[in-house]
Design a protein around this motif. Structure first.
Motif, PDB file in Angstrom:
ATOM      1  N   ALA A   8      50.991  52.478  43.178  1.00 17.86           N
ATOM      2  CA  ALA A   8      50.602  51.608  42.725  1.00 17.86           C
ATOM      3  C   ALA A   8      50.598  50.699  42.110  1.00 17.86           C
ATOM      4  O   ALA A   8      51.548  50.407  41.166  1.00 17.86           O
ATOM      5  CB  ALA A   8      49.403  51.822  42.461  1.00 17.86           C
ATOM      6  N   ASN A   9      50.588  48.997  42.702  1.00 21.88           N
ATOM      7  CA  ASN A   9      50.805  48.358  41.416  1.00 21.88           C
ATOM      8  C   ASN A   9      49.768  47.757  41.008  1.00 21.88           C
ATOM      9  O   ASN A   9      47.720  48.153  41.792  1.00 21.88           O
ATOM     10  CB  ASN A   9      50.918  47.094  42.982  1.00 21.88           C
ATOM     11  CG  ASN A   9      52.600  47.146  43.409  1.00 21.88           C
ATOM     12  OD1 ASN A   9      53.446  47.437  42.409  1.00 21.88           O
ATOM     13  ND2 ASN A   9      52.755  46.717  43.786  1.00 21.88           N
ATOM     14  N   VAL A  10      49.058  47.431  39.803  1.00 25.32           N
ATOM     15  CA  VAL A  10      48.066  47.089  38.835  1.00 25.32           C
ATOM     16  C   VAL A  10      48.310  45.187  38.895  1.00 25.32           C
ATOM     17  O   VAL A  10      48.848  44.633  37.899  1.00 25.32           O
ATOM     18  CB  VAL A  10      48.004  48.107  37.939  1.00 25.32           C
ATOM     19  CG1 VAL A  10      46.506  47.508  37.137  1.00 25.32           C
ATOM     20  CG2 VAL A  10      47.716  49.401  37.861  1.00 25.32           C
ATOM     21  N   PHE A  11      46.870  44.610  39.368  1.00 22.58           N
ATOM     22  CA  PHE A  11      46.231  43.893  38.584  1.00 22.58           C
ATOM     23  C   PHE A  11      45.373  43.946  37.842  1.00 22.58           C
ATOM     24  O   PHE A  11      43.907  44.518  37.716  1.00 22.58           O
ATOM     25  CB  PHE A  11      45.951  42.327  39.451  1.00 22.58           C
ATOM     26  CG  PHE A  11      45.293  41.428  39.175  1.00 22.58           C
ATOM     27  CD1 PHE A  11      45.519  40.493  38.161  1.00 22.58           C
ATOM     28  CD2 PHE A  11      44.143  41.594  38.590  1.00 22.58           C
ATOM     29  CE1 PHE A  11      45.227  39.607  37.229  1.00 22.58           C
ATOM     30  CE2 PHE A  11      43.134  40.769  38.778  1.00 22.58           C
ATOM     31  CZ  PHE A  11      43.605  39.397  37.407  1.00 22.58           C
ATOM     32  N   ASN A  12      45.387  43.976  35.918  1.00 23.93           N
ATOM     33  CA  ASN A  12      44.829  44.398  34.799  1.00 23.93           C
ATOM     34  C   ASN A  12      43.369  43.708  35.186  1.00 23.93           C
ATOM     35  O   ASN A  12      42.384  43.924  33.660  1.00 23.93           O
ATOM     36  CB  ASN A  12      45.556  44.634  33.878  1.00 23.93           C
ATOM     37  CG  ASN A  12      45.797  43.471  32.977  1.00 23.93           C
ATOM     38  OD1 ASN A  12      45.211  41.988  33.618  1.00 23.93           O
ATOM     39  ND2 ASN A  12      46.684  43.673  32.192  1.00 23.93           N
ATOM     40  N   GLY A  13      43.190  42.008  35.390  1.00 25.70           N
ATOM     41  CA  GLY A  13      42.447  41.651  35.372  1.00 25.70           C
ATOM     42  C   GLY A  13      42.147  40.249  34.573  1.00 25.70           C
ATOM     43  O   GLY A  13      41.248  39.042  34.334  1.00 25.70           O
ATOM     44  N   VAL A  14      43.368  40.729  34.065  1.00 24.88           N
ATOM     45  CA  VAL A  14      43.631  39.206  33.073  1.00 24.88           C
ATOM     46  C   VAL A  14      44.859  38.270  33.157  1.00 24.88           C
ATOM     47  O   VAL A  14      45.310  37.377  33.458  1.00 24.88           O
ATOM     48  CB  VAL A  14      44.240  39.791  31.000  1.00 24.88           C
ATOM     49  CG1 VAL A  14      44.145  38.302  30.336  1.00 24.88           C
ATOM     50  CG2 VAL A  14      42.439  40.354  30.754  1.00 24.88           C
ATOM     51  N   ALA A  48      47.969  55.239  46.848  1.00 25.69           N
ATOM     52  CA  ALA A  48      47.815  53.336  46.821  1.00 25.69           C
ATOM     53  C   ALA A  48      48.556  52.723  48.230  1.00 25.69           C
ATOM     54  O   ALA A  48      48.692  51.709  48.372  1.00 25.69           O
ATOM     55  CB  ALA A  48      47.627  52.502  45.931  1.00 25.69           C
ATOM     56  N   LYS A  49      49.732  53.779  48.394  1.00 26.65           N
ATOM     57  CA  LYS A  49      50.606  53.720  49.725  1.00 26.65           C
ATOM     58  C   LYS A  49      51.197  51.836  49.320  1.00 26.65           C
ATOM     59  O   LYS A  49      51.704  51.385  49.344  1.00 26.65           O
ATOM     60  CB  LYS A  49      50.217  53.563  50.291  1.00 26.65           C
ATOM     61  CG  LYS A  49      49.765  55.110  51.364  1.00 26.65           C
ATOM     62  CD  LYS A  49      49.037  54.805  52.795  1.00 26.65           C
ATOM     63  CE  LYS A  49      48.340  56.377  52.807  1.00 26.65           C
ATOM     64  NZ  LYS A  49      47.659  56.373  54.025  1.00 26.65           N
ATOM     65  N   GLY A  50      51.969  52.039  47.663  1.00 28.26           N
ATOM     66  CA  GLY A  50      52.153  50.530  47.708  1.00 28.26           C
ATOM     67  C   GLY A  50      50.823  49.384  47.396  1.00 28.26           C
ATOM     68  O   GLY A  50      51.602  47.908  47.269  1.00 28.26           O
ATOM     69  N   GLY A  51      50.051  49.892  47.250  1.00 23.47           N
ATOM     70  CA  GLY A  51      48.453  48.408  47.642  1.00 23.47           C
ATOM     71  C   GLY A  51      48.397  48.302  45.497  1.00 23.47           C
ATOM     72  O   GLY A  51      48.793  48.727  44.541  1.00 23.47           O
ATOM     73  N   THR A  52      47.426  47.270  45.506  1.00 28.81           N
ATOM     74  CA  THR A  52      47.273  46.609  44.155  1.00 28.81           C
ATOM     75  C   THR A  52      45.854  46.914  43.493  1.00 28.81           C
ATOM     76  O   THR A  52      44.738  47.238  44.616  1.00 28.81           O
ATOM     77  CB  THR A  52      46.983  45.343  44.574  1.00 28.81           C
ATOM     78  OG1 THR A  52      48.903  44.638  44.633  1.00 28.81           O
ATOM     79  CG2 THR A  52      46.717  44.387  42.873  1.00 28.81           C
ATOM     80  N   ASN A 391      48.927  41.168  47.583  1.00 31.53           N
ATOM     81  CA  ASN A 391      48.682  40.515  45.922  1.00 31.53           C
ATOM     82  C   ASN A 391      48.210  39.935  45.737  1.00 31.53           C
ATOM     83  O   ASN A 391      48.139  38.561  46.208  1.00 31.53           O
ATOM     84  CB  ASN A 391      50.643  39.892  45.382  1.00 31.53           C
ATOM     85  CG  ASN A 391      50.559  39.751  44.130  1.00 31.53           C
ATOM     86  OD1 ASN A 391      48.880  40.235  43.458  1.00 31.53           O
ATOM     87  ND2 ASN A 391      51.702  39.473  43.949  1.00 31.53           N
ATOM     88  N   PRO A 392      46.445  40.303  45.175  1.00 33.06           N
ATOM     89  CA  PRO A 392      45.884  39.184  44.885  1.00 33.06           C
ATOM     90  C   PRO A 392      46.235  37.529  44.544  1.00 33.06           C
ATOM     91  O   PRO A 392      45.867  36.654  44.461  1.00 33.06           O
ATOM     92  CB  PRO A 392      44.444  39.229  44.110  1.00 33.06           C
ATOM     93  CG  PRO A 392      45.714  40.733  43.697  1.00 33.06           C
ATOM     94  CD  PRO A 392      46.514  41.366  44.733  1.00 33.06           C
ATOM     95  N   LEU A 393      47.297  38.105  43.647  1.00 31.71           N
ATOM     96  CA  LEU A 393      47.334  36.688  43.196  1.00 31.71           C
ATOM     97  C   LEU A 393      48.448  35.922  43.699  1.00 31.71           C
ATOM     98  O   LEU A 393      48.677  34.363  43.339  1.00 31.71           O
ATOM     99  CB  LEU A 393      49.134  37.121  41.875  1.00 31.71           C
ATOM    100  CG  LEU A 393      48.380  38.165  40.513  1.00 31.71           C
ATOM    101  CD1 LEU A 393      49.024  38.538  39.762  1.00 31.71           C
ATOM    102  CD2 LEU A 393      47.100  36.965  40.046  1.00 31.71           C
TER     103      LEU A 393
END
Length: 419
Positions: A8-14, A48-52, A391-393
């Motif tokens: 997984a890649n993680v967007f932590n919300g911040v 997660a297959k590389g998902g965020t 990537n939501p960013l």
């Protein structure tokens, strides 16, 4: 139950960058480790297959019990409203919204049923009835032949428990305390005119300073805060002086009140997509006078966004204010794309995750969910999360698209998994 999410890649919300190629350890309903996780600890592994991985979405301004235009709700029994509300709540969760703040609606029973597993939906921070003065935005008598005597309301809509009328300091104190008794996490009051109500012009300032202070005092005595429906700068000035900490809409700002909002740390919950709908007359309201008020609100909202940017107001949260049919509620995710257009991708993502989490923490011990943090992917946070393809960013469309929204988890339970 111990779950490990791998690859997984993680967007932590911040943060404005992803934490790449990590695993997450979830024990029961809480994230306990992010990084290199021993897979032998897992009773279930999700690739997660590389998902965020990102926090579950949060909406700070919903009306779950309002699943039809008001003139239709006026004809419904409480049972009809309750069943329709459960349908609305389930739809929110399946769009990825794992926590919402309901700011006018008798939602305690639905919240309890969701929490206890008898219904499907997001966590709910209820306000219970929104409180207003007579001839204010919660006085939803539909015509001047309907009477209000004491606590007996002639309007069926008001009998659902979504709205409460109280005048004078003593009545306001009692009304606030009643909502707290009924499980309110925070208090909602009407501090100015409304676009969807018939008999209160938009420019009216509702509640005297003393009445509004009474509400703030009663709420703060129980560790929580007041959120105010509010449109005009003059109404905002009075609410700020009274100690209101959450401005719902905050539509017709000026420089002076924008500075005050920034200095006092007041939260602002705008609704850009809903504003565009009402400005374009795409929400049925029933009469020309209401359309004229809503057009003014819709156009002003985008001007207030310029002041939010000018004064670098950081306490801004995602809120949709969807009212009406199920089709209207289904537009909930489109607010995120509207925010991205007005601001940018990171601002939109923070508004729908960690910013809402910070706002909800102002409920302190009235906050119904205190085992973990909300709105963040951190150790010690609730396992309320999404896995997104993309990537939501780089753009929030991958968050709102049901095809790229691969997994929805709330409280450690998976409700959708198309990985």
């Amino acid at each position: 139950m111990t779950t490990v999410i791998t690859n997984a890649n993680v967007f932590n919300g911040v943060d404005n960058q992803l934490q790449e190629n990590v695993s997450l350890l979830i024990e029961n309903n809480v994230i306990t480790q992010i990084g290199d996780v021993d897979l032998s600890l897992a009773s279930e592994i999700i690739d997660a297959k590389g998902g965020t991985v990102m926090p579950g979405l949060m909406d700070a301004h919903v009306h779950i019990t309002m699943s039809a235009p008001f003139h239709e709700l006026d004809k419904m029994t409480r049972e009809e409203v309750a069943i329709r509300s459960a349908k609305v709540a389930e739809g929110m969760l399946m769009r990825g919204f794992t926590t919402v703040r309901d700011v006018a609606g008798n939602t305690l029973g639905l919240k309890n049923c969701i929490d206890n597993g008898y219904a499907t939906g997001p966590r709910i921070l209820p306000s219970q009835a929104a409180i207003s003065q007579t001839c204010g935005h919660s006085d939803y008598r539909q015509n001047q032949a309907q009477e209000r005597t004491g606590i007996h309301e002639d309007s069926p809509l008001m009998k659902t428990g979504a709205f409460k009328v109280a005048d004078g300091r003593s009545e306001v104190l009692r009304a606030v305390r009643e909502q707290l008794f009924m499980g309110a996490s925070q208090i909602k009051m009407m501090a100015g005119g409304g676009a969807s109500s018939t008999f209160d012009p938009l420019d009216t300032i509702q509640y005297t300073l003393n009445e509004m202070k009474a509400a703030v005092e009663a709420a703060s005595d129980y560790g929580t805060y007041v959120a105010a429906h509010i449109h005009t700068a003059d109404a905002m000035r009075r609410a700020a002086e009274a100690g209101v900490m959450s401005f719902e809409h905050a539509t017709i700002m000026d420089d002076d009140i924008a500075k005050t909002i920034k200095d006092k740390g007041i939260f602002v919950i705008p609704s850009y997509f809903t504003s565009s709908l009402i400005a374009e007359r795409k929400i049925p309201l029933g009469n020309e006078a209401l359309y004229q008020k809503t057009e003014r609100v819709g156009k002003a909202m985008f001007k207030s966004a310029e002041l939010i940017k000018k004064y670098d107001i950081q306490n801004i949260c995602f809120g949709t204010d969807c009212v009406g049919t199920l089709d209207v509620h289904k537009t909930q995710s489109e607010e995120l794309q509207a925010i991205e257009t007005v601001f940018d991708s990171l601002t939109a993502l923070k508004m729908v995750t960690s910013n809402c989490g910070r706002l909800f923490e102002m409920s302190t011990y009235k906050h119904p969910y205190q085992e973990g943090k909300l709105g963040q992917i951190t150790e010690g946070a609730y396992a309320d999360l999404l896995i997104i393809e993309g990537n939501p960013l780089n753009g929030v469309s991958c968050v709102t698209n049901t095809e790229t929204q691969k997994l929805i988890m709330k409280d450690g339970v998976v409700y959708k998994n198309t990985l």
